[in-house]
Design a protein around this motif. Structure first.
Motif, PDB file in Angstrom:
ATOM      1  N   HIS A 134      14.811  -8.061  24.395  1.00 61.65           N
ATOM      2  CA  HIS A 134      13.948  -7.323  23.466  1.00 61.65           C
ATOM      3  C   HIS A 134      14.642  -7.044  22.141  1.00 61.65           C
ATOM      4  O   HIS A 134      14.138  -6.249  21.333  1.00 61.65           O
ATOM      5  CB  HIS A 134      13.503  -6.013  24.116  1.00 61.65           C
ATOM      6  N   ALA A 135      15.778  -7.682  21.903  1.00 60.17           N
ATOM      7  CA  ALA A 135      16.490  -7.518  20.641  1.00 60.17           C
ATOM      8  C   ALA A 135      15.678  -8.114  19.500  1.00 60.17           C
ATOM      9  O   ALA A 135      14.848  -9.004  19.711  1.00 60.17           O
ATOM     10  CB  ALA A 135      17.857  -8.186  20.716  1.00 60.17           C
ATOM     11  N   VAL A 136      15.921  -7.642  18.292  1.00 57.17           N
ATOM     12  CA  VAL A 136      15.192  -8.107  17.109  1.00 57.17           C
ATOM     13  C   VAL A 136      16.194  -8.379  15.992  1.00 57.17           C
ATOM     14  O   VAL A 136      16.968  -7.488  15.610  1.00 57.17           O
ATOM     15  CB  VAL A 136      14.159  -7.068  16.636  1.00 57.17           C
ATOM     16  N   SER A 137      16.198  -9.583  15.473  1.00 56.66           N
ATOM     17  CA  SER A 137      17.102  -9.926  14.383  1.00 56.66           C
ATOM     18  C   SER A 137      16.832  -9.051  13.167  1.00 56.66           C
ATOM     19  O   SER A 137      15.684  -8.846  12.773  1.00 56.66           O
ATOM     20  CB  SER A 137      16.939 -11.404  13.998  1.00 56.66           C
ATOM     21  N   GLY A 138      17.896  -8.536  12.580  1.00 58.23           N
ATOM     22  CA  GLY A 138      17.776  -7.685  11.413  1.00 58.23           C
ATOM     23  C   GLY A 138      17.574  -6.217  11.720  1.00 58.23           C
ATOM     24  O   GLY A 138      17.534  -5.390  10.807  1.00 58.23           O
ATOM     25  N   SER A 139      17.436  -5.859  12.990  1.00 56.58           N
ATOM     26  CA  SER A 139      17.153  -4.471  13.333  1.00 56.58           C
ATOM     27  C   SER A 139      18.390  -3.595  13.199  1.00 56.58           C
ATOM     28  O   SER A 139      19.525  -4.066  13.235  1.00 56.58           O
ATOM     29  CB  SER A 139      16.597  -4.371  14.757  1.00 56.58           C
ATOM     30  N   ARG A 140      18.134  -2.287  13.043  1.00 60.01           N
ATOM     31  CA  ARG A 140      19.199  -1.295  12.967  1.00 60.01           C
ATOM     32  C   ARG A 140      19.001  -0.266  14.079  1.00 60.01           C
ATOM     33  O   ARG A 140      18.041  -0.338  14.844  1.00 60.01           O
ATOM     34  CB  ARG A 140      19.193  -0.635  11.584  1.00 60.01           C
ATOM     35  N   MET A 141      19.907   0.700  14.135  1.00 55.86           N
ATOM     36  CA  MET A 141      19.859   1.681  15.219  1.00 55.86           C
ATOM     37  C   MET A 141      18.529   2.427  15.251  1.00 55.86           C
ATOM     38  O   MET A 141      18.027   2.775  16.323  1.00 55.86           O
ATOM     39  CB  MET A 141      21.027   2.657  15.085  1.00 55.86           C
ATOM     40  N   ALA A 142      17.929   2.675  14.104  1.00 53.75           N
ATOM     41  CA  ALA A 142      16.646   3.382  14.064  1.00 53.75           C
ATOM     42  C   ALA A 142      15.543   2.627  14.796  1.00 53.75           C
ATOM     43  O   ALA A 142      14.531   3.221  15.194  1.00 53.75           O
ATOM     44  CB  ALA A 142      16.229   3.621  12.612  1.00 53.75           C
ATOM     45  N   ASP A 143      15.718   1.317  14.985  1.00 57.86           N
ATOM     46  CA  ASP A 143      14.717   0.498  15.681  1.00 57.86           C
ATOM     47  C   ASP A 143      14.935   0.476  17.186  1.00 57.86           C
ATOM     48  O   ASP A 143      14.097  -0.051  17.924  1.00 57.86           O
ATOM     49  CB  ASP A 143      14.765  -0.938  15.154  1.00 57.86           C
ATOM     50  N   LEU A 144      16.047   1.039  17.658  1.00 57.32           N
ATOM     51  CA  LEU A 144      16.380   0.923  19.070  1.00 57.32           C
ATOM     52  C   LEU A 144      15.407   1.653  20.000  1.00 57.32           C
ATOM     53  O   LEU A 144      15.099   1.127  21.079  1.00 57.32           O
ATOM     54  CB  LEU A 144      17.810   1.404  19.315  1.00 57.32           C
ATOM     55  N   ASP A 155      11.311  -2.458  34.161  1.00 52.30           N
ATOM     56  CA  ASP A 155      11.967  -1.805  35.295  1.00 52.30           C
ATOM     57  C   ASP A 155      13.385  -2.349  35.528  1.00 52.30           C
ATOM     58  O   ASP A 155      13.721  -2.772  36.633  1.00 52.30           O
ATOM     59  CB  ASP A 155      11.112  -1.999  36.560  1.00 52.30           C
ATOM     60  N   PRO A 156      14.236  -2.339  34.511  1.00 55.77           N
ATOM     61  CA  PRO A 156      15.559  -2.942  34.666  1.00 55.77           C
ATOM     62  C   PRO A 156      16.546  -2.047  35.406  1.00 55.77           C
ATOM     63  O   PRO A 156      16.530  -0.820  35.259  1.00 55.77           O
ATOM     64  CB  PRO A 156      16.005  -3.143  33.217  1.00 55.77           C
ATOM     65  N   ASP A 157      17.412  -2.656  36.183  1.00 49.60           N
ATOM     66  CA  ASP A 157      18.544  -1.930  36.767  1.00 49.60           C
ATOM     67  C   ASP A 157      19.591  -1.642  35.696  1.00 49.60           C
ATOM     68  O   ASP A 157      20.276  -0.626  35.743  1.00 49.60           O
ATOM     69  CB  ASP A 157      19.213  -2.760  37.868  1.00 49.60           C
ATOM     70  N   LEU A 158      19.720  -2.569  34.740  1.00 50.89           N
ATOM     71  CA  LEU A 158      20.740  -2.467  33.702  1.00 50.89           C
ATOM     72  C   LEU A 158      20.133  -2.818  32.353  1.00 50.89           C
ATOM     73  O   LEU A 158      19.399  -3.801  32.235  1.00 50.89           O
ATOM     74  CB  LEU A 158      21.899  -3.425  33.998  1.00 50.89           C
ATOM     75  N   VAL A 159      20.449  -2.017  31.337  1.00 53.84           N
ATOM     76  CA  VAL A 159      20.047  -2.309  29.956  1.00 53.84           C
ATOM     77  C   VAL A 159      21.321  -2.484  29.134  1.00 53.84           C
ATOM     78  O   VAL A 159      22.202  -1.620  29.155  1.00 53.84           O
ATOM     79  CB  VAL A 159      19.187  -1.183  29.355  1.00 53.84           C
ATOM     80  N   THR A 160      21.433  -3.592  28.418  1.00 51.19           N
ATOM     81  CA  THR A 160      22.585  -3.817  27.548  1.00 51.19           C
ATOM     82  C   THR A 160      22.198  -3.481  26.106  1.00 51.19           C
ATOM     83  O   THR A 160      21.104  -3.801  25.656  1.00 51.19           O
ATOM     84  CB  THR A 160      23.076  -5.268  27.609  1.00 51.19           C
ATOM     85  N   VAL A 161      23.118  -2.836  25.413  1.00 50.46           N
ATOM     86  CA  VAL A 161      22.886  -2.407  24.030  1.00 50.46           C
ATOM     87  C   VAL A 161      23.987  -2.967  23.143  1.00 50.46           C
ATOM     88  O   VAL A 161      25.177  -2.766  23.411  1.00 50.46           O
ATOM     89  CB  VAL A 161      22.886  -0.866  23.911  1.00 50.46           C
ATOM     90  N   MET A 162      23.594  -3.691  22.094  1.00 48.94           N
ATOM     91  CA  MET A 162      24.542  -4.116  21.070  1.00 48.94           C
ATOM     92  C   MET A 162      23.832  -4.063  19.730  1.00 48.94           C
ATOM     93  O   MET A 162      23.061  -4.948  19.376  1.00 48.94           O
ATOM     94  CB  MET A 162      25.095  -5.525  21.324  1.00 48.94           C
ATOM     95  N   THR A 163      24.094  -3.021  18.975  1.00 48.20           N
ATOM     96  CA  THR A 163      23.461  -2.858  17.671  1.00 48.20           C
ATOM     97  C   THR A 163      24.325  -1.942  16.811  1.00 48.20           C
ATOM     98  O   THR A 163      25.192  -1.241  17.320  1.00 48.20           O
ATOM     99  CB  THR A 163      22.035  -2.281  17.828  1.00 48.20           C
ATOM    100  N   GLY A 164      24.095  -1.974  15.504  1.00 51.62           N
ATOM    101  CA  GLY A 164      24.855  -1.126  14.597  1.00 51.62           C
ATOM    102  C   GLY A 164      25.484  -1.871  13.437  1.00 51.62           C
ATOM    103  O   GLY A 164      25.769  -1.276  12.397  1.00 51.62           O
ATOM    104  N   ALA A 165      25.696  -3.176  13.599  1.00 57.49           N
ATOM    105  CA  ALA A 165      26.311  -3.946  12.509  1.00 57.49           C
ATOM    106  C   ALA A 165      25.439  -3.918  11.260  1.00 57.49           C
ATOM    107  O   ALA A 165      25.952  -3.827  10.129  1.00 57.49           O
ATOM    108  CB  ALA A 165      26.571  -5.379  12.948  1.00 57.49           C
ATOM    109  N   ASN A 166      24.115  -3.984  11.445  1.00 58.01           N
ATOM    110  CA  ASN A 166      23.216  -3.978  10.287  1.00 58.01           C
ATOM    111  C   ASN A 166      23.151  -2.621   9.600  1.00 58.01           C
ATOM    112  O   ASN A 166      22.726  -2.523   8.443  1.00 58.01           O
ATOM    113  CB  ASN A 166      21.806  -4.419  10.701  1.00 58.01           C
TER     114      ASN A 166
END
Length: 324
Positions: A134-144, A155-166
């Protein structure tokens, strides 16, 4: 933009991208690249491989050979059965396969490219059926928060988060997201997830060291020309300049990234089911071959594979481990 201790292996059967591959002339696609990178700032998309509602989960006994066994409900589960990814263009695999395009198949989190050996491929018996991106190119933390809302429906067991560079990569340092806003948006994202999925685990990757990116490409004629098209000007403007004002600007960006990572650590620590990577991505000493030959900014397939290495180590560790 990736970093590490250097002991991860190359993608199976893959070849390191050499400097020669980057010697291609950039003038022919300069205008297209500039327009495409601008488009990436508003480009969206979700590449869903399926959800638990549509695809019943497999029994844990059918887990891939060598995977850790599930733990009790009160402990960190090192063997999740489903995964959802949120974040920005890195998790979308932008520019990993072709110019100015997302390449979800090369995503470190949910990709199907065997050379990447994504996190989903390592953890899940049926990665296509039980992972979603569900990641979006160009997104920032406010879009998370919005991304978390979509991820929760799977219904995920695990959610991975990698954002903030933008949030740090802006035209000027004055446009960088304030740390307080960054922190509160991350808190809101976790609250959004918890409203629907109180038991989902969260893996949070640190924001990459953008100064390391500049150091890696500042003396390469190709990267200098490509960066001149407008990529991450808060850090990459006038990359060959040694003027004090430019050094100060770069250090300001780095300090902001460090502060963002502090906010990620702080908010994650307040959530019993959240694991921060303790700066592992930030500390990774990535090489030129791990950057896209299209833009010298996003990870190549090899870089994506290294990110998958880091995440797998963190998620399957008995205790939170990493370098800061």
């Amino acid at each position: 933009m990736t970093h590490d201790d250097g002991d991860a292996q190359r993608p199976p059967g893959g070849r390191r991208r050499g400097v020669g591959a980057r010697g291609v002339a950039v003038g022919a696609f300069a205008a297209v690249l500039a327009a495409g990178l601008a488009l990436a700032a508003v480009h969206g998309g979700s590449d869903s491989g399926g959800s638990s509602a549509e695809n019943p989960r497999t029994d844990s006994s059918a887990r891939p050979s060598g995977s850790p066994s599930p733990t009790s409900e009160t402990e960190w589960n090192r063997a999740p059965e489903s995964l959802a990814a949120v974040g920005d263009s890195i998790t979308r695999g932008f520019d990993a396969c072709s110019l100015l395009a997302d390449c979800p198949s090369a995503s470190w989190a949910t990709g199907t490219d065997r050379s990447v050996d994504s996190l989903a491929s390592r953890l899940l018996e049926r990665p296509k059926a039980h992972s979603s991106n569900h990641a979006v190119s160009g997104s920032r933390m406010a879009d998370l928060p919005q991304q978390m809302r979509r991820a929760a429906t799977h219904d995920p067991d695990l959610v991975t988060v990698m954002t903030g560079a933008n949030d740090a990569c802006r035209q000027t340092t004055a446009q960088m997201t304030p740390v307080a806003e960054f922190r509160e948006s991350f808190r809101e994202a976790l609250r959004t997830l918890r409203a629907d999925q109180p038991k989902a685990q969260v893996y949070v990757a640190s924001v990459p060291d953008l100064l390391r990116l500049w150091e890696q490409g500042r003396d390469n004629p190709t990267s200098v020309r490509v960066w001149g098209l407008g990529i991450c000007q808060s850090m990459l403007k006038d990359p060959q300049s040694d003027r004090p004002v430019d050094d100060e600007r770069r250090q300001e960006v780095r300090k902001r990234v460090v502060a963002y990572n502090g906010a990620l650590r702080e908010v994650c620590a307040a959530d019993a089911r959240c694991r921060y990577d303790e700066g592992a991505v930030f500390a990774f000493r990535f090489s030129a071959g791990e950057l896209s030959s299209w833009d010298w900014f996003h990870p190549s397939r090899q870089g994506q594979q290294r990110l998958a290495d880091l995440a797998y180590r963190q998620i399957t560790a008995e205790e939170g481990a990493g370098s800061d």
